[in-house]
Design a protein around this motif. Sequence first.
Motif, PDB file in Angstrom:
ATOM      1  N   UNK A 142      30.092  32.838  35.783  1.00 56.06           N
ATOM      2  CA  UNK A 142      29.633  32.963  37.166  1.00 56.06           C
ATOM      3  C   UNK A 142      28.908  34.287  37.393  1.00 56.06           C
ATOM      4  N   UNK A 143      27.979  34.275  38.362  1.00 62.05           N
ATOM      5  CA  UNK A 143      27.263  35.493  38.714  1.00 62.05           C
ATOM      6  C   UNK A 143      28.233  36.512  39.299  1.00 62.05           C
ATOM      7  N   UNK A 144      27.842  37.777  39.248  1.00 62.03           N
ATOM      8  CA  UNK A 144      28.625  38.871  39.817  1.00 62.03           C
ATOM      9  C   UNK A 144      27.820  39.526  40.926  1.00 62.03           C
ATOM     10  N   UNK A 145      28.460  40.455  41.627  1.00 62.64           N
ATOM     11  CA  UNK A 145      27.795  41.227  42.655  1.00 62.64           C
ATOM     12  C   UNK A 145      27.729  42.676  42.212  1.00 62.64           C
ATOM     13  N   UNK A 146      26.575  43.309  42.391  1.00 60.34           N
ATOM     14  CA  UNK A 146      26.382  44.713  42.033  1.00 60.34           C
ATOM     15  C   UNK A 146      27.308  45.585  42.880  1.00 60.34           C
ATOM     16  N   UNK A 147      28.005  46.506  42.249  1.00 64.53           N
ATOM     17  CA  UNK A 147      28.949  47.388  42.952  1.00 64.53           C
ATOM     18  C   UNK A 147      28.230  48.368  43.870  1.00 64.53           C
ATOM     19  N   UNK A 148      26.954  48.606  43.644  1.00 61.09           N
ATOM     20  CA  UNK A 148      26.213  49.568  44.450  1.00 61.09           C
ATOM     21  C   UNK A 148      25.422  48.917  45.580  1.00 61.09           C
ATOM     22  N   UNK A 149      24.576  47.948  45.251  1.00 60.34           N
ATOM     23  CA  UNK A 149      23.675  47.381  46.267  1.00 60.34           C
ATOM     24  C   UNK A 149      24.146  46.058  46.838  1.00 60.34           C
ATOM     25  N   UNK A 150      25.137  45.431  46.220  1.00 59.25           N
ATOM     26  CA  UNK A 150      25.664  44.185  46.742  1.00 59.25           C
ATOM     27  C   UNK A 150      24.832  42.956  46.425  1.00 59.25           C
ATOM     28  N   UNK A 151      23.781  43.110  45.640  1.00 55.93           N
ATOM     29  CA  UNK A 151      22.971  41.947  45.264  1.00 55.93           C
ATOM     30  C   UNK A 151      23.624  41.225  44.092  1.00 55.93           C
TER      31      UNK A 151
ATOM     32  N   UNK B  27      29.212  41.966  26.708  1.00 52.54           N
ATOM     33  CA  UNK B  27      29.624  43.008  27.649  1.00 52.54           C
ATOM     34  C   UNK B  27      29.729  42.531  29.092  1.00 52.54           C
ATOM     35  N   UNK B  28      29.676  41.234  29.351  1.00 59.52           N
ATOM     36  CA  UNK B  28      29.602  40.730  30.722  1.00 59.52           C
ATOM     37  C   UNK B  28      30.751  41.244  31.597  1.00 59.52           C
TER      38      UNK B  28
END
Length: 125
Positions: free
Chosen positions: A4-13, A24-25
């Motif tokens: 599944x896709x993840x969300x960036x910890x900084x920008x939320x995208x 390394x996922x």
Amino acid sequence: MPPADKTCASCGRRIEWRKKWERDWDDVLYCSDVCRRRKVSAVDRELETGIRTLLATRSATATICPSDVVRAMTADEDEWRSLMEPVRRAARRMVAAGEVEITQGGKVVDPSTAKGPIRIRRRRS
């Protein structure tokens, strides 16, 4: 089948899975080098708190504009404009955490692809 896709910890995208990240996922936290360098600052946390505070003062069905948040935090016009993208990032992180929704034209939109003016509201069930 990719995970599944993840969300960036900084920008939320959304971070979409790439074959080169296969090993390394689980360690991938940021969507880009820019976000990795930026991380989440104290100002970013203040903006998240500002969103929560402003939503708490409004009715349960009300929405707020990102500019409402930054205008409540500063009266300086130059600083106000420079905080617009950080408050949008804060809202996207809060969407990923399940706290709020981002809308356009009254409809919930994907925060990773939303372009143009947005509104922020409490998450509805």
